[in-house]
Design a protein around this motif. Structure first.
Motif, PDB file in Angstrom:
ATOM      1  N   ARG A   5       0.849  -1.417   0.139  1.00  0.00           N
ATOM      2  CA  ARG A   5       0.010  -0.152   0.078  1.00  0.00           C
ATOM      3  C   ARG A   5       1.024   1.344  -0.030  1.00  0.00           C
ATOM      4  O   ARG A   5       2.105   1.234   0.576  1.00  0.00           O
ATOM      5  N   SER A   6       0.073   2.272  -0.521  1.00  0.00           N
ATOM      6  CA  SER A   6       1.133   3.739  -0.414  1.00  0.00           C
ATOM      7  C   SER A   6       0.885   4.233   0.831  1.00  0.00           C
ATOM      8  O   SER A   6       0.097   3.841   1.604  1.00  0.00           O
ATOM      9  N   ASN A   7       1.689   5.140   0.964  1.00  0.00           N
ATOM     10  CA  ASN A   7       1.538   5.768   2.462  1.00  0.00           C
ATOM     11  C   ASN A   7       0.356   6.503   2.754  1.00  0.00           C
ATOM     12  O   ASN A   7      -0.303   6.360   3.630  1.00  0.00           O
ATOM     13  N   ASP A   8      -0.368   6.916   1.688  1.00  0.00           N
ATOM     14  CA  ASP A   8      -1.719   7.884   1.772  1.00  0.00           C
ATOM     15  C   ASP A   8      -2.483   6.802   2.162  1.00  0.00           C
ATOM     16  O   ASP A   8      -3.650   6.831   2.835  1.00  0.00           O
ATOM     17  N   GLN A   9      -2.550   5.339   1.442  1.00  0.00           N
ATOM     18  CA  GLN A   9      -3.492   4.478   1.809  1.00  0.00           C
ATOM     19  C   GLN A   9      -3.544   3.828   3.287  1.00  0.00           C
ATOM     20  O   GLN A   9      -4.326   3.499   3.722  1.00  0.00           O
ATOM     21  N   LEU A  10      -2.070   3.788   3.360  1.00  0.00           N
ATOM     22  CA  LEU A  10      -1.835   3.394   4.805  1.00  0.00           C
ATOM     23  C   LEU A  10      -2.399   4.268   6.019  1.00  0.00           C
ATOM     24  O   LEU A  10      -2.991   3.873   6.926  1.00  0.00           O
ATOM     25  N   ALA A  11      -2.185   5.603   5.355  1.00  0.00           N
ATOM     26  CA  ALA A  11      -2.882   6.533   6.311  1.00  0.00           C
ATOM     27  C   ALA A  11      -4.373   6.610   6.626  1.00  0.00           C
ATOM     28  O   ALA A  11      -5.117   6.664   7.706  1.00  0.00           O
ATOM     29  N   TYR A  12      -4.845   6.351   5.515  1.00  0.00           N
ATOM     30  CA  TYR A  12      -6.419   6.164   5.401  1.00  0.00           C
ATOM     31  C   TYR A  12      -6.832   4.964   6.141  1.00  0.00           C
ATOM     32  O   TYR A  12      -7.774   4.841   7.069  1.00  0.00           O
TER      33      TYR A  12
ATOM     34  N   LEU B 141      -5.387   3.564   8.467  1.00  0.00           N
ATOM     35  CA  LEU B 141      -4.764   3.640   9.960  1.00  0.00           C
ATOM     36  C   LEU B 141      -5.965   4.423  10.889  1.00  0.00           C
ATOM     37  O   LEU B 141      -6.603   4.116  11.658  1.00  0.00           O
ATOM     38  N   PHE B 142      -6.450   5.431  10.298  1.00  0.00           N
ATOM     39  CA  PHE B 142      -7.362   6.401  10.864  1.00  0.00           C
ATOM     40  C   PHE B 142      -8.757   5.537  11.020  1.00  0.00           C
ATOM     41  O   PHE B 142      -9.367   5.853  11.772  1.00  0.00           O
ATOM     42  N   LEU B 143      -9.091   4.808   9.684  1.00  0.00           N
ATOM     43  CA  LEU B 143     -10.272   3.944  10.053  1.00  0.00           C
ATOM     44  C   LEU B 143     -10.182   3.001  10.980  1.00  0.00           C
ATOM     45  O   LEU B 143     -11.279   2.775  11.874  1.00  0.00           O
ATOM     46  N   ASP B 144      -9.015   2.425  11.396  1.00  0.00           N
ATOM     47  CA  ASP B 144      -8.718   1.353  12.275  1.00  0.00           C
ATOM     48  C   ASP B 144      -8.816   2.254  13.655  1.00  0.00           C
ATOM     49  O   ASP B 144      -9.533   1.895  14.609  1.00  0.00           O
ATOM     50  N   VAL B 145      -8.297   3.451  13.753  1.00  0.00           N
ATOM     51  CA  VAL B 145      -8.618   4.258  15.059  1.00  0.00           C
ATOM     52  C   VAL B 145      -9.949   4.644  15.344  1.00  0.00           C
ATOM     53  O   VAL B 145     -10.273   4.484  16.449  1.00  0.00           O
ATOM     54  N   LEU B 146     -10.664   4.861  14.321  1.00  0.00           N
ATOM     55  CA  LEU B 146     -12.125   5.198  14.432  1.00  0.00           C
ATOM     56  C   LEU B 146     -12.882   3.981  14.787  1.00  0.00           C
ATOM     57  O   LEU B 146     -13.630   3.998  15.692  1.00  0.00           O
ATOM     58  N   ARG B 147     -12.585   2.707  14.151  1.00  0.00           N
ATOM     59  CA  ARG B 147     -13.180   1.733  14.695  1.00  0.00           C
ATOM     60  C   ARG B 147     -12.958   1.327  16.331  1.00  0.00           C
ATOM     61  O   ARG B 147     -13.970   0.696  16.739  1.00  0.00           O
ATOM     62  N   ALA B 148     -11.656   1.302  16.430  1.00  0.00           N
ATOM     63  CA  ALA B 148     -11.357   0.814  17.649  1.00  0.00           C
ATOM     64  C   ALA B 148     -11.777   1.743  18.827  1.00  0.00           C
ATOM     65  O   ALA B 148     -12.131   1.113  19.907  1.00  0.00           O
ATOM     66  N   GLY B 149     -11.746   2.909  18.644  1.00  0.00           N
ATOM     67  CA  GLY B 149     -12.178   3.768  19.696  1.00  0.00           C
ATOM     68  C   GLY B 149     -11.525   3.855  20.993  1.00  0.00           C
ATOM     69  O   GLY B 149     -10.311   3.487  21.142  1.00  0.00           O
ATOM     70  N   ALA B 150     -12.214   4.165  21.972  1.00  0.00           N
ATOM     71  CA  ALA B 150     -11.446   4.275  23.320  1.00  0.00           C
ATOM     72  C   ALA B 150     -10.869   2.997  23.920  1.00  0.00           C
ATOM     73  O   ALA B 150     -10.174   2.825  24.812  1.00  0.00           O
ATOM     74  N   LEU B 151     -11.610   1.756  23.446  1.00  0.00           N
ATOM     75  CA  LEU B 151     -11.286   0.518  23.876  1.00  0.00           C
ATOM     76  C   LEU B 151     -10.316  -0.270  23.164  1.00  0.00           C
ATOM     77  O   LEU B 151     -10.131  -1.458  23.537  1.00  0.00           O
TER      78      LEU B 151
ATOM     79  N   ALA C  25      -1.445  -1.706  21.026  1.00  0.00           N
ATOM     80  CA  ALA C  25      -0.527  -2.321  20.402  1.00  0.00           C
ATOM     81  C   ALA C  25      -1.002  -2.926  19.058  1.00  0.00           C
ATOM     82  O   ALA C  25      -0.322  -3.050  18.196  1.00  0.00           O
ATOM     83  N   THR C  26      -2.331  -3.081  19.191  1.00  0.00           N
ATOM     84  CA  THR C  26      -3.028  -3.765  17.843  1.00  0.00           C
ATOM     85  C   THR C  26      -2.904  -2.815  16.909  1.00  0.00           C
ATOM     86  O   THR C  26      -2.601  -3.108  15.547  1.00  0.00           O
ATOM     87  N   VAL C  27      -3.025  -1.379  17.182  1.00  0.00           N
ATOM     88  CA  VAL C  27      -2.866  -0.255  16.117  1.00  0.00           C
ATOM     89  C   VAL C  27      -1.555   0.071  15.889  1.00  0.00           C
ATOM     90  O   VAL C  27      -1.087   0.394  14.792  1.00  0.00           O
TER      91      VAL C  27
END
Length: 518
Positions: free
Chosen positions: A310-317, A319-329, A333-335
């Motif tokens: 993946r490109s850096n921009d795709q990885l960043a995208y 990543l942020f979706l993972d952060v949004l999905r994961a949320g506060a819980l 280390a997973t992310v």
């Protein structure tokens, strides 16, 4: 050297390099035949010519702007030539962008305001007559020199270029106006306002002089950031207002374009932007030239990320979706693996004490020295805690020597607080992208891992130092000095970042900590 003599010297260097006058169409081929040293010499000479021409263009832009005011109407210089503004006239003549043309006008106006124009005999006589008319003892009081006059002199002397001049001028902005000060009583305090204006002008002028020196060490982008941080340290009340304004402007928007693709736009406040940046940096650092990892698990994850298709921009995208999905819980280390994201903020004891007593104060984001209000640090401490670090007035941490090969996490915090990022001249990599380098070769039986004998370098410059024949030395707690390989120049002093020097009060003479008259 006189202006045209300087031009002639640069032209002579180019003539010698190309063997006389040449056709422009042959330049690429001729440059291709030059040796490395000649290519650099030609580049330097061409840059000198461009800078010299730019001085004339900026000065002319300032005069054109002065002759194209609204008051001049259709008789203004730009208006007579069919333009609504001097910037439009300059854009047509130079072929520059609108932003570049506006910059030339801005710099030209500043240069004109700071210019010392010798009056002719008639002007002197008129001034004397006016003084006599007003009464005995009257004198003609010249206008005070604008605070940015040192920038104009440095530009004309060739010490800084137009981009550096503009970065400092825009970064510092104008000193606070007396209208911003609260008067002592209902009638106001004219003397207090006058003193405040004079003090502010002096503080901004001193800061400009310091930034001119800093310009020799920093990129234009970092110079602009430093100027903004210095401005906020001189004017903490203004820093608070600017933070509030940016916080009010924060926004997030989603929409669909004409093709039905959903798009997004975010406007960050300072702390939110720093948080988003550190999330990206923590996750993508191996792809962006961050530090090499020693821990096997960390190295394996870094190698996996580097090999990711993946490109850096795709990885960043993703990543942020993972952060949004994961949320506060989320399990950090997973992310993020072993390097959890977080914003580290530097606040001096003096700033913390000032904030506790209700006075305006600022703190600095570790990676780029962006200033934030000190009260925001108190808010963050409730959630994250603090790491105390004792430094002297030059920002040098106390010795914590260890018989260990690697610098400890706490030592790296101290190095980041002192260095602010890669110390190599002209590098603007932040502290989170740096590795700790031992300036003395570490030996297991006798070596020491002292922070006084360590310095932060980005991965690229750390590798260049070890494999390119460079070395760094330091006498006691003096300056770090970078020594190039034999025959490649003279030693270079690695100056600390100006924003941190202001924080540690290591300036001679120290700048005035500007406070509005209460």
């Amino acid at each position: 050297m006189a202006f045209f003599s300087d031009l002639a010297q640069h032209l002579e260097v180019l003539r010698d390099a190309f063997g006389g006058d040449v056709e422009a169409e042959h330049l690429p081929a001729l440059v291709e035949r030059l040796g490395d040293e000649s290519v650099v010499a030609a580049l330097e000479a061409a840059t000198g010519l461009v800078r010299a021409g730019e001085k004339v263009r900026i000065a002319a832009a300032g005069v054109a702007a002065a002759r194209s005011t609204r008051e001049a109407g259709h008789d203004g210089l730009a208006q007579k030539l069919g333009h609504r503004s001097p910037a439009s006239l300059i854009q047509e003549i130079t072929g520059a962008t609108r932003a570049e043309a506006a910059k030339h006008v801005r710099l030209g106006e500043a240069l004109r305001a700071a210019a010392v124009i010798e009056p002719d005999d008639d002007a002197v006589a008129d001034a004397a007559t006016a003084a006599d008319t007003e009464g005995a003892g009257s004198t003609v009081v010249p206008l005070p020199e604008p605070w940015h006059a040192p920038l104009g002199r440095a530009l004309l002397a060739g010490i800084i270029g137009s981009a550096q001049h503009d970065a400092i001028l825009r970064g510092l902005g104008n000193p606070p106006a007396p209208a911003d000060a609260a008067p002592d009583d209902a009638d106001g305090d004219a003397d207090g306002d006058a003193d405040a204006v004079a003090e502010a002008r002096e503080a901004w002028s001193v800061a400009a002089e310091h930034l001119i020196v800093e310009a020799q060490e920093r990129t234009v982008e970092e110079l602009g950031r430093t100027a903004r941080t210095v401005r906020d340290q001189l004017d903490p009340e203004g820093a608070q207002r600017r933070f509030d304004d940016q916080f009010d402007e924060r926004a997030f928007r989603l929409w669909r374009d004409a093709d039905g693709v959903r798009r997004g736009s975010i406007v960050f406040d300072d702390l939110g932007g720093a948080w988003a940046q550190t999330i990206l940096d923590s996750a993508l650092r191996p792809r962006r030239g961050g530090p090499r990892f020693v821990d096997p698990d960390e190295k394996a994850r870094a190698d996996e990320l580097i090999a990711d298709p993946r490109s850096n921009d795709q990885l960043a995208y993703d990543l942020f979706l993972d952060v949004l999905r994961a949320g506060a819980l989320a399990d950090a280390a997973t992310v993020f693996g072993t390097r959890q994201a977080g914003v580290r903020v530097l606040v001096t004891r003096a700033a913390a004490d000032a904030d506790a007593s209700g006075e305006p104060a600022v703190a600095l984001v570790e990676d780029d020295q962006t200033s934030i209000p000190a009260w925001l640090v108190r808010q963050q401490v409730c959630d994250t805690g603090t790491v105390p670090c004792t430094l002297d007035t030059t920002g040098s941490p106390l010795d914590v020597g260890r018989e260990a090969r690697l610098f400890t996490p706490r030592q790296r915090i101290a190095l980041a607080a002192r260095d602010g990022g890669c110390r190599w001249r002209g590098c603007d990599r932040p502290a989170s992208y740096c590795e700790a380098h031992h300036i003395d070769e570490w030996v297991r039986d006798s070596g020491r891992t002292d922070i006084d004998r360590g310095v932060l370098l980005c991965r690229w410059h750390h590798t260049e130092l070890h494999h390119g024949g460079w070395r760094i030395t330091r006498q006691g707690r003096g300056d770090f000095v970078l020594h190039p390989p034999p025959g490649r120049g003279t030693p270079i002093v690695l100056a600390p970042r100006l924003a941190l020097r202001y924080a540690w009060a290591d300036l001679d003479p120290p700048p005035r900590r500007f406070r509005r008259v209460a």
